[in-house]
Scaffold this motif. Sequence first.
Motif, PDB file in Angstrom:
ATOM      1  N   HIS A  88       4.716   8.334   2.851  1.00  0.00           N
ATOM      2  CA  HIS A  88       5.282   7.241   2.060  1.00  0.00           C
ATOM      3  C   HIS A  88       5.253   5.959   2.878  1.00  0.00           C
ATOM      4  N   GLU A 122       4.926   1.476  -1.695  1.00  0.00           N
ATOM      5  CA  GLU A 122       5.648   2.434  -2.538  1.00  0.00           C
ATOM      6  C   GLU A 122       7.158   2.214  -2.576  1.00  0.00           C
ATOM      7  N   GLU A 131       0.618   6.630  13.991  1.00  0.00           N
ATOM      8  CA  GLU A 131       0.418   8.061  14.203  1.00  0.00           C
ATOM      9  C   GLU A 131       1.291   8.567  15.351  1.00  0.00           C
ATOM     10  N   PRO A 176      -4.116   2.655   3.016  1.00  0.00           N
ATOM     11  CA  PRO A 176      -4.757   3.865   2.453  1.00  0.00           C
ATOM     12  C   PRO A 176      -4.798   5.025   3.443  1.00  0.00           C
ATOM     13  N   GLU A 177      -5.007   4.724   4.722  1.00  0.00           N
ATOM     14  CA  GLU A 177      -5.044   5.787   5.727  1.00  0.00           C
ATOM     15  C   GLU A 177      -3.672   6.423   5.900  1.00  0.00           C
ATOM     16  N   LYS A 230      -1.202   6.548   3.783  1.00  0.00           N
ATOM     17  CA  LYS A 230      -0.825   7.300   2.576  1.00  0.00           C
ATOM     18  C   LYS A 230      -1.599   8.610   2.444  1.00  0.00           C
ATOM     19  N   SER A 231      -2.707   8.737   3.149  1.00  0.00           N
ATOM     20  CA  SER A 231      -3.490   9.978   3.080  1.00  0.00           C
ATOM     21  C   SER A 231      -2.929  11.074   3.982  1.00  0.00           C
ATOM     22  N   TRP A 232      -1.999  10.715   4.887  1.00  0.00           N
ATOM     23  CA  TRP A 232      -1.462  11.700   5.823  1.00  0.00           C
ATOM     24  C   TRP A 232      -0.495  12.651   5.115  1.00  0.00           C
ATOM     25  N   ASP A 233      -0.494  13.893   5.546  1.00  0.00           N
ATOM     26  CA  ASP A 233       0.459  14.871   5.033  1.00  0.00           C
ATOM     27  C   ASP A 233       1.853  14.554   5.570  1.00  0.00           C
TER      28      ASP A 233
END
Length: 367
Positions: A2, A38, A310, A348-349, A351-354
């Motif tokens: 998020h 978001e 990260e 975008p990167e 938001k793609s993470w679990d």
Amino acid sequence: MHVGYSANFQNPADALPDSEVWGSELELIDELESLGFESLWTVEHHFTDYIMCPDPVQFLTYHAGRTERILLGTGVIVLPWHDPMRIAEQITMLDNLSGGRLILGLGRGIARVEYDGFRVDMNTSRERFIEYAEMIIEGLERGYLEHDGEFVQQPRRDIRPRPEHSFRGRTYAAAVSPESMPIMAKLGVGLLVIPQKPWDIVEQDFAVYNEIYEQENGCAAPPPLSGGSCFVDESADRAEEMAHRYMGAYYASIMQHYEFGDDPHRGVKGYEFYTNITKYISRHGAEGAADDFVKLMPWGTPEQVIEKFEFIKNTINAAGFMPGFSYGGMPYSEVERSVRLFADKVLPELKSWDAPPLQVPALASAA
């Protein structure tokens, strides 16, 4: 993962009319949903040029009517300055109006100028926060408040409109001092993290919080949400220069608002940890302390910013980020440029993470 946006409304040294600061911020905020953010967050502050948002709930109610999906985060409402019954009513009203989009963030505040302005004894802040938080958290689940405590004698009264959704799993609190970690764990709330301390120290604090949370609640603690200041530029050198200039100026505004250079927390009950900040500044100097602050934040090229996020995610198992982009008197043309580059190449990167999903009724309904 998020990803939200934190609005600051800073006006260092009153460089602009307050209305111009608000107008520029609102123009950008109106685009957040289309840019892919978001959630929208702001924090409660009063009386100075530090952050000019005295009522996060009122601000978010305005944006509830201007948006369709974006979640609305109070990061935070400072409980000791308010009547718990009124806070519970405001929370419920906004959540009902927005269809369950509120993420509730609570805190106790640490600025002398604000406590004095509201005529509240800072020595009572921790006890007030715990008492008020327990009242509100329980009341939102029961639909009424009733309490006979040290600071509040509340006869039973219903919250109207009635809470339509539970706030369990979507209530958070800001915690900086190590002493706050057990308190938040026992309250059963998640943590809002604003980078202020070395990440290895934060990791140690979380170990205590997670252990006590599981003991008290019989389940694992919810992953935290992390804020912080962000700046993105295609040039690494320019990003570094801008980060040190404007995040450094933001740090200076923190020092001024909280009066850390004057050791305002010495002898104040519940604020023993914050005297260490004054000692730290004395040892390292204002410039050295500001440099250390800037190092904690995600800034750089898109690739560097992703790498720093990260690191934060892996260090504290974060479920989401809500960075701020406007601070320290940065021109709004630069703020907008950074936000758009972030939305294009970083968002975008991320938001793609679990990551574990947020426990928000509006999200559950959409699913």
